[in-house]
Design a protein around this motif. Sequence first.
Motif, PDB file in Angstrom:
ATOM      1  N   ASP A  20       0.782  -1.235   0.000  1.00  0.00           N
ATOM      2  CA  ASP A  20       0.000   0.000   0.000  1.00  0.00           C
ATOM      3  C   ASP A  20       0.814   1.285   0.000  1.00  0.00           C
ATOM      4  O   ASP A  20       0.246   2.355  -0.208  1.00  0.00           O
ATOM      5  N   THR A  21       2.111   1.207   0.247  1.00  0.00           N
ATOM      6  CA  THR A  21       2.897   2.437   0.368  1.00  0.00           C
ATOM      7  C   THR A  21       4.071   2.423  -0.588  1.00  0.00           C
ATOM      8  O   THR A  21       4.513   1.362  -1.033  1.00  0.00           O
ATOM      9  N   ASP A  22       4.593   3.616  -0.866  1.00  0.00           N
ATOM     10  CA  ASP A  22       5.759   3.673  -1.739  1.00  0.00           C
ATOM     11  C   ASP A  22       6.976   3.019  -1.069  1.00  0.00           C
ATOM     12  O   ASP A  22       7.854   2.505  -1.748  1.00  0.00           O
ATOM     13  N   GLU A  23       7.034   3.002   0.270  1.00  0.00           N
ATOM     14  CA  GLU A  23       8.130   2.308   0.959  1.00  0.00           C
ATOM     15  C   GLU A  23       8.044   0.799   0.709  1.00  0.00           C
ATOM     16  O   GLU A  23       9.050   0.136   0.472  1.00  0.00           O
ATOM     17  N   ALA A  24       6.832   0.248   0.773  1.00  0.00           N
ATOM     18  CA  ALA A  24       6.634  -1.179   0.500  1.00  0.00           C
ATOM     19  C   ALA A  24       6.964  -1.488  -0.957  1.00  0.00           C
ATOM     20  O   ALA A  24       7.606  -2.496  -1.254  1.00  0.00           O
ATOM     21  N   TRP A  25       6.539  -0.621  -1.868  1.00  0.00           N
ATOM     22  CA  TRP A  25       6.856  -0.807  -3.284  1.00  0.00           C
ATOM     23  C   TRP A  25       8.361  -0.793  -3.502  1.00  0.00           C
ATOM     24  O   TRP A  25       8.903  -1.635  -4.218  1.00  0.00           O
ATOM     25  N   THR A  26       9.057   0.173  -2.877  1.00  0.00           N
ATOM     26  CA  THR A  26      10.512   0.277  -3.030  1.00  0.00           C
ATOM     27  C   THR A  26      11.190  -0.981  -2.518  1.00  0.00           C
ATOM     28  O   THR A  26      12.129  -1.497  -3.140  1.00  0.00           O
TER      29      THR A  26
ATOM     30  N   TYR B 141       6.397   9.709 -14.455  1.00  0.00           N
ATOM     31  CA  TYR B 141       5.976   8.773 -13.427  1.00  0.00           C
ATOM     32  C   TYR B 141       7.182   8.262 -12.636  1.00  0.00           C
ATOM     33  O   TYR B 141       8.296   8.218 -13.159  1.00  0.00           O
ATOM     34  N   ARG B 142       6.921   7.817 -11.421  1.00  0.00           N
ATOM     35  CA  ARG B 142       7.875   6.986 -10.683  1.00  0.00           C
ATOM     36  C   ARG B 142       7.344   5.568 -10.817  1.00  0.00           C
ATOM     37  O   ARG B 142       6.198   5.286 -10.477  1.00  0.00           O
TER      38      ARG B 142
ATOM     39  N   ARG C  19       7.802  -4.936 -15.706  1.00  0.00           N
ATOM     40  CA  ARG C  19       6.415  -4.720 -15.315  1.00  0.00           C
ATOM     41  C   ARG C  19       6.383  -4.066 -13.947  1.00  0.00           C
ATOM     42  O   ARG C  19       7.321  -4.195 -13.160  1.00  0.00           O
ATOM     43  N   LEU C  20       5.302  -3.334 -13.692  1.00  0.00           N
ATOM     44  CA  LEU C  20       5.091  -2.806 -12.353  1.00  0.00           C
ATOM     45  C   LEU C  20       4.990  -3.993 -11.404  1.00  0.00           C
ATOM     46  O   LEU C  20       4.412  -5.018 -11.758  1.00  0.00           O
TER      47      LEU C  20
ATOM     48  N   VAL D 113       2.780   2.736  -9.143  1.00  0.00           N
ATOM     49  CA  VAL D 113       3.197   3.843  -9.994  1.00  0.00           C
ATOM     50  C   VAL D 113       2.738   5.146  -9.330  1.00  0.00           C
ATOM     51  O   VAL D 113       1.671   5.202  -8.726  1.00  0.00           O
ATOM     52  N   GLU D 114       3.568   6.179  -9.425  1.00  0.00           N
ATOM     53  CA  GLU D 114       3.205   7.499  -8.921  1.00  0.00           C
ATOM     54  C   GLU D 114       3.326   8.510 -10.046  1.00  0.00           C
ATOM     55  O   GLU D 114       4.352   8.558 -10.730  1.00  0.00           O
ATOM     56  N   ARG D 115       2.292   9.286 -10.239  1.00  0.00           N
ATOM     57  CA  ARG D 115       2.311  10.357 -11.243  1.00  0.00           C
ATOM     58  C   ARG D 115       3.156  11.499 -10.694  1.00  0.00           C
ATOM     59  O   ARG D 115       2.961  11.921  -9.550  1.00  0.00           O
TER      60      ARG D 115
END
Length: 140
Positions: free
Chosen positions: A36-42, A116-117, A129-130, A136-138
């Motif tokens: 759910d968070t950009d930290e988790a995505w990273t 995008y990020r 792929r994502l 993805v962040e705009r």
Amino acid sequence: MRRTIGAGAGLLVLLVASLTGCALQTSSCRDYVQLDTDEAWTGEAALVVDARVRTTDRTVDVDGVYRLHAATVTDVRKGTAPARTLDVFAPSDQCTTGGQAVEYSEGDPLDEPGAYRLYLHEERDGLWRLIVPDAVERLD
């Protein structure tokens, strides 16, 4: 005699498949880990980049037909970008069928050109792929 029966059985399976409209395609329903968070995505991504994204007219079949996007890397946040421009797709949040166009419940998150990020995983050599459908962040 056995060869005749085996060949006949194979022909029967092919005939039934063609009559039922089955093209012997594989279906896939992925159950993505909740991130759910950009930290988790990273943490999960092999590569995190800021990029200018545009849609191409090319497609790729990865358990379904995806439109490819060209992501021109402007900054690398994690990992090493293998090229300045990456072929990227957003995985579908719906079940997919090989050979058929994929569907998204809220549309492909990369369809609109812009900055995008991207939180990425290499699907196969040169194809990214994502990590999850909405990773993805705009930026603009």
